[in-house]
Design a protein around this motif. Structure first.
Motif, PDB file in Angstrom:
ATOM      1  N   GLU A 314       0.785  -1.151   0.109  1.00  0.00           N
ATOM      2  CA  GLU A 314       0.077   0.048   0.047  1.00  0.00           C
ATOM      3  C   GLU A 314       0.871   1.080  -0.009  1.00  0.00           C
ATOM      4  OE1 GLU A 314      -2.643  -0.179   3.426  1.00  0.00           O
ATOM      5  OE2 GLU A 314      -3.620  -2.081   2.871  1.00  0.00           O
ATOM      6  N   ALA A 315       2.234   0.930   0.389  1.00  0.00           N
ATOM      7  CA  ALA A 315       3.185   2.331   0.269  1.00  0.00           C
ATOM      8  C   ALA A 315       4.424   2.095  -0.900  1.00  0.00           C
ATOM      9  CB  ALA A 315       3.531   2.294   1.827  1.00  0.00           C
ATOM     10  N   PRO A 316       4.750   3.156  -0.846  1.00  0.00           N
ATOM     11  CA  PRO A 316       5.956   3.281  -1.856  1.00  0.00           C
ATOM     12  C   PRO A 316       7.453   2.706  -1.398  1.00  0.00           C
ATOM     13  CG  PRO A 316       5.337   5.414  -1.228  1.00  0.00           C
ATOM     14  CD  PRO A 316       4.240   4.623  -0.531  1.00  0.00           C
ATOM     15  N   HIS A 317       8.055   2.506  -2.242  1.00  0.00           N
ATOM     16  CA  HIS A 317       9.683   2.305  -1.848  1.00  0.00           C
ATOM     17  C   HIS A 317       9.892   1.213  -0.859  1.00  0.00           C
ATOM     18  CE1 HIS A 317      10.675   6.073  -3.663  1.00  0.00           C
ATOM     19  NE2 HIS A 317       9.740   6.785  -3.318  1.00  0.00           N
ATOM     20  N   ALA A 318       8.933   0.160  -0.725  1.00  0.00           N
ATOM     21  CA  ALA A 318       9.012  -0.915   0.147  1.00  0.00           C
ATOM     22  C   ALA A 318       9.243  -2.374  -0.581  1.00  0.00           C
ATOM     23  CB  ALA A 318       7.741  -1.020   0.800  1.00  0.00           C
ATOM     24  N   LEU A 339      -0.369 -14.282  -4.161  1.00  0.00           N
ATOM     25  CA  LEU A 339      -0.476 -13.255  -5.014  1.00  0.00           C
ATOM     26  C   LEU A 339       0.277 -11.759  -4.279  1.00  0.00           C
ATOM     27  CD1 LEU A 339      -2.319 -11.833  -7.258  1.00  0.00           C
ATOM     28  CD2 LEU A 339      -3.836 -11.446  -5.644  1.00  0.00           C
ATOM     29  N   ILE A 340       0.763 -11.353  -5.269  1.00  0.00           N
ATOM     30  CA  ILE A 340       1.383  -9.744  -4.838  1.00  0.00           C
ATOM     31  C   ILE A 340       0.463  -8.809  -5.345  1.00  0.00           C
ATOM     32  CG2 ILE A 340       3.315  -8.174  -5.272  1.00  0.00           C
ATOM     33  CD1 ILE A 340       5.260 -10.642  -5.660  1.00  0.00           C
ATOM     34  N   LYS A 341       0.012  -7.922  -4.381  1.00  0.00           N
ATOM     35  CA  LYS A 341      -0.987  -6.942  -4.920  1.00  0.00           C
ATOM     36  C   LYS A 341      -0.245  -5.441  -4.821  1.00  0.00           C
ATOM     37  CE  LYS A 341      -5.281  -7.247  -4.221  1.00  0.00           C
ATOM     38  NZ  LYS A 341      -6.695  -7.068  -3.758  1.00  0.00           N
ATOM     39  N   GLN A 347       4.455   3.162  -5.574  1.00  0.00           N
ATOM     40  CA  GLN A 347       5.626   3.147  -6.620  1.00  0.00           C
ATOM     41  C   GLN A 347       6.780   2.673  -6.054  1.00  0.00           C
ATOM     42  OE1 GLN A 347       4.759   3.666  -9.709  1.00  0.00           O
ATOM     43  NE2 GLN A 347       2.756   4.841  -9.606  1.00  0.00           N
ATOM     44  N   GLN A 348       7.683   2.158  -7.017  1.00  0.00           N
ATOM     45  CA  GLN A 348       9.120   1.827  -6.411  1.00  0.00           C
ATOM     46  C   GLN A 348       8.870   0.663  -5.736  1.00  0.00           C
ATOM     47  OE1 GLN A 348      11.784   4.881  -5.782  1.00  0.00           O
ATOM     48  NE2 GLN A 348      11.712   5.695  -7.741  1.00  0.00           N
ATOM     49  N   THR A 349       7.858  -0.062  -5.678  1.00  0.00           N
ATOM     50  CA  THR A 349       7.766  -1.509  -5.020  1.00  0.00           C
ATOM     51  C   THR A 349       8.872  -2.369  -5.419  1.00  0.00           C
ATOM     52  OG1 THR A 349       5.522  -1.144  -4.345  1.00  0.00           O
ATOM     53  CG2 THR A 349       6.452  -3.456  -4.388  1.00  0.00           C
ATOM     54  N   ASP A 350       9.328  -3.200  -4.696  1.00  0.00           N
ATOM     55  CA  ASP A 350      10.423  -4.357  -4.968  1.00  0.00           C
ATOM     56  C   ASP A 350       9.916  -5.548  -4.221  1.00  0.00           C
ATOM     57  OD1 ASP A 350      12.444  -5.580  -5.786  1.00  0.00           O
ATOM     58  OD2 ASP A 350      14.102  -4.425  -4.926  1.00  0.00           O
ATOM     59  N   ALA A 351       9.106  -6.637  -5.066  1.00  0.00           N
ATOM     60  CA  ALA A 351       8.556  -7.663  -4.567  1.00  0.00           C
ATOM     61  C   ALA A 351       8.790  -8.666  -5.279  1.00  0.00           C
ATOM     62  CB  ALA A 351       7.019  -7.198  -4.520  1.00  0.00           C
ATOM     63  N   VAL A 379       7.658  -0.154 -10.847  1.00  0.00           N
ATOM     64  CA  VAL A 379       7.820  -1.204  -9.823  1.00  0.00           C
ATOM     65  C   VAL A 379       8.726  -2.284 -10.541  1.00  0.00           C
ATOM     66  CG1 VAL A 379       5.587  -0.872  -8.931  1.00  0.00           C
ATOM     67  CG2 VAL A 379       5.916  -2.719 -10.541  1.00  0.00           C
ATOM     68  N   LYS A 380       9.121  -3.111  -9.517  1.00  0.00           N
ATOM     69  CA  LYS A 380      10.166  -4.442  -9.706  1.00  0.00           C
ATOM     70  C   LYS A 380       9.518  -5.540  -9.280  1.00  0.00           C
ATOM     71  CE  LYS A 380      14.476  -4.520  -8.499  1.00  0.00           C
ATOM     72  NZ  LYS A 380      15.891  -4.394  -8.328  1.00  0.00           N
ATOM     73  N   CYS A 381       8.627  -6.324  -9.809  1.00  0.00           N
ATOM     74  CA  CYS A 381       8.079  -7.257  -9.047  1.00  0.00           C
ATOM     75  C   CYS A 381       8.391  -8.618 -10.004  1.00  0.00           C
ATOM     76  CB  CYS A 381       6.521  -7.136  -9.204  1.00  0.00           C
ATOM     77  SG  CYS A 381       5.924  -5.754  -7.955  1.00  0.00           S
ATOM     78  N   SER A 382       8.576  -9.857  -9.293  1.00  0.00           N
ATOM     79  CA  SER A 382       8.418 -11.136  -9.970  1.00  0.00           C
ATOM     80  C   SER A 382       7.939 -12.259  -9.201  1.00  0.00           C
ATOM     81  CB  SER A 382       9.817 -11.483 -10.659  1.00  0.00           C
ATOM     82  OG  SER A 382      10.858 -11.597  -9.485  1.00  0.00           O
TER      83      SER A 382
END
Length: 445
Positions: A314-318, A339-341, A347-351, A379-382
Motif C-alpha cells: 500500500e506504500a511506496p519504496h518498500a 498473490l502480490i498486489k 511506486q518503486q515497490t520491489d516484490a 515497480v520491480k516485481c516477479s
C-alpha cells in the motif's frame, strides 16, 4: 473447562458448549464476550468452502471436516508435566509460555529490567483483562481475504489460550521469547493465538511451536491465529514450527502489518498434520518497509500442505520477498497459491515470490499458483515456481568423491532446505529445526 463427552452434542461445537465456554473463561470480560458472540453467529451462518471457491483450488476438501471435534478439557497432571518438559526448543528464553489443550501450564515472565521499560508479556486472557484498551486496539483487526472466514470465526468464538507481547518504542529484547501450544487429547480442538505489538524502533525475536503430545494416530484440530504489528523502524523476527502428529487437522492464519522502515521476517516450518493450511496475509502500510517470508515444508505418506499467501503493498519504496520450499515424499501433496498486489500509489515497490518444490517420489504432487496484480507503473516485481527432482549430476559429483549414494542423497535434500534454516539467527533453535527436519525424513532416504 470440564465438558462431558457422553452425548453427541458434546462431540461438536454446539450452542451448549459455546455458552459453557463463555461462562467458564470470559464471564467478567464484556468486550470479549460480545466479540465471541458475534463470531459464533458468523460461524453458524457461513458454509464450509466448496470446490467452486478459487481460494481452495487444488485442495482436497474431503479432509476439511469439523464434525466430531469438541472443546478441550484440562489435561491431567502427568500430561502437564510431559508438555512442560518437552517445551525446550529454545534454551534460556527472555520469556516463555506453555499451553496444553488451550490451558495455561507454565508461564515465565520477563526480567525486571524489561518490565521497567514497559514491556508487557502475559497470557492473552490475562492481557484482555488487565490491558483491555491496548489489546482491543490491535486484536483481530485484520480482515481475512484468503478463504478461511468460517475457521477464523470459529477461532474467535472459542479461543482462550494464547500469548500477548507488547514492546514499547525503542526497546530491544535480545533473547528470543517462546510460546508452546500442545494438542493432547484425541478429538479435541485447540485455538492458539499469538499477538505481537512492536512499537517504533523496537526489536524482538519470537518463536511459536505447535505440537502433539501423542505422536500416534490421534485426530485433533488446531485453528490458530498469529498477528504481527510492526511500528516504524521496528524489527520483528518470528519463527513458527508446526509439528502436530500426522492425523491432525491444522489451520494457521497469519497476518503481518509493516509500517515505515520496519523489518519483518517470518520463517514457517511445516512438518505435521494430515491436512495443514497455512495462510499469510501481509500488508505493507509504510514506505521503506522490508518484509521477508520463508517457508520450509516436508510432506510424506498422504499429507497435504495448503499454502496461501497475499502480499499487499500500500506504500511506496518498500520490499517484500517470499520463498517457500517444499520436499515431497510418497503420495503427499503441496499447494502454493500466492498473490502480490501493488496499489496505484505504491511506486518503486520491489516484490518477489518464489515457490520451489523437490519431488522425492513419482506419486507426489506439487501445485503452484503464483500471481501478480499491479496498479503502479514504476515497480520491480516477479514471481516463479519450480518443480524437480534431485539433480543426478550433483549426486554423481558427490559419489565420485567417495560419498555413499544414500548419504549423498541426504546431503542434497537437506542442502535444499539449508538456504532457509541458516536464516535462523539463534544457533540452538537452528540446530533443533535441523533435527526436526531430519527426524521427519526418518528412514525414508
Amino acid at each position: 473447562m470440564s465438558v462431558a463427552t457422553t452425548t453427541s452434542d458434546t462431540e461438536k461445537f454446539s450452542e451448549e458448549n459455546f455458552r459453557h465456554h463463555l461462562d467458564a473463561f470470559w464471564l467478567n470480560v464484556p468486550w470479549v464476550q460480545e466479540l465471541k458472540q458475534q463470531n459464533w453467529k458468523t460461524y453458524q451462518e457461513l458454509p464450509l468452502p466448496t470446490r467452486s471457491d478459487e481460494r481452495y483450488r487444488f485442495s482436497d476438501l474431503r479432509k476439511l471436516k469439523l464434525d466430531g471435534y469438541r472443546p478441550a478439557q484440562e489435561p491431567t497432571e502427568a500430561q502437564k508435566a510431559d508438555a512442560i518438559a518437552r517445551s525446550n526448543l529454545v534454551g534460556e528464553p527472555a520469556g516463555k509460555v506453555v499451553f496444553g489443550d488451550n490451558f495455561l501450564l507454565e508461564f515465565e515472565g520477563l526480567s525486571e529490567e524489561l518490565k521497567a521499560k514497559g514491556v508487557i508479556w502475559m497470557p492473552l486472557q490475562q492481557a484482555a483483562i488487565e490491558h483491555p484498551e491496548l489489546v482491543q486496539k490491535y486484536f483481530l483487526e485484520e480482515e481475512n481475504q484468503l478463504g478461511s472466514e468460517k475457521l477464523l470465526a470459529l477461532h474467535n468464538a472459542f479461543f482462550h489460550g494464547g500469548s500477548f507481547l507488547y514492546v514499547p518504542k525503542g526497546v530491544e529484547i535480545e533473547q528470543p521469547i517462546a510460546a508452546y501450544y500442545w494438542s493432547i487429547e484425541c478429538g479435541e480442538a485447540i485455538f492458539p493465538h499469538t499477538l505481537l505489538v512492536v512499537e517504533d524502533n523496537a526489536k524482538v525475536d519470537f518463536v511459536d511451536y505447535y505440537g502433539s503430545l501423542d505422536t500416534g494416530c490421534c485426530s485433533t484440530l488446531s485453528c490458530g491465529v498469529g498477528t504481527i504489528y510492526a511500528g516504524q523502524g521496528a524489527q520483528v523476527f518470528r519463527k513458527i514450527v508446526q509439528n502436530f502428529n500426522e492425523e491432525a487437522l491444522s489451520f494457521q492464519l497469519e497476518a503481518n502489518i509493516a509500517d515505515r522502515d520496519s523489518q519483518v521476517k517470518t520463517i514457517a516450518v511445516n512438518l505435521g498434520s494430515k491436512y495443514a493450511r497455512l495462510q499469510n496475509h501481509t500488508r505493507i502500510v509504510g514506505p521503506g518497509a522490508d518484509v521477508k517470508m520463508y517457508g520450509l515444508t516436508v510432506s510424506k505418506d498422504e499429507q497435504e500442505f495448503d499454502q496461501r499467501t497475499l502480499q499487499i503493498h500500500e506504500a511506496p519504496h518498500a520490499v517484500s520477498d517470499l520463498l517457500f520450499k517444499n520436499a515431497l515424499l510418497d503420495s503427499s501433496r503441496t499447494i502454493f497459491s500466492g498473490l502480490i498486489k501493488v496499489a496505484k500509489d505504491a511506486q518503486q515497490t520491489d516484490a518477489y515470490q518464489t515457490n520451489r518444490n523437490l519431488l522425492l517420489s513419482k506419486t507426489a504432487e506439487a501445485n503452484s499458483l503464483p500471481g501478480l496484480e499491479i496498479e503502479a507503473n514504476d515497480v520491480k516485481c516477479s514471481h516463479g515456481a519450480t518443480t524437480g527432482q534431485v539433480d543426478e549430476s550433483e549426486l554423481f559429483y558427490l559419489m565420485a568423491r567417495g560419498i555413499p549414494r544414500q548419504t549423498a542423497y541426504q546431503l542434497l535434500v537437506f542442502g535444499f532446505f539449508e538456504e532457509i534454516v541458516e536464516k535462523i539467527s539463534n544457533e540452538e533453535l537452528r540446530e533443533n529445526v535441523r533435527k526436526l527436519v531430519q527426524a521427519k525424513f526418518g528412514n525414508e532416504m
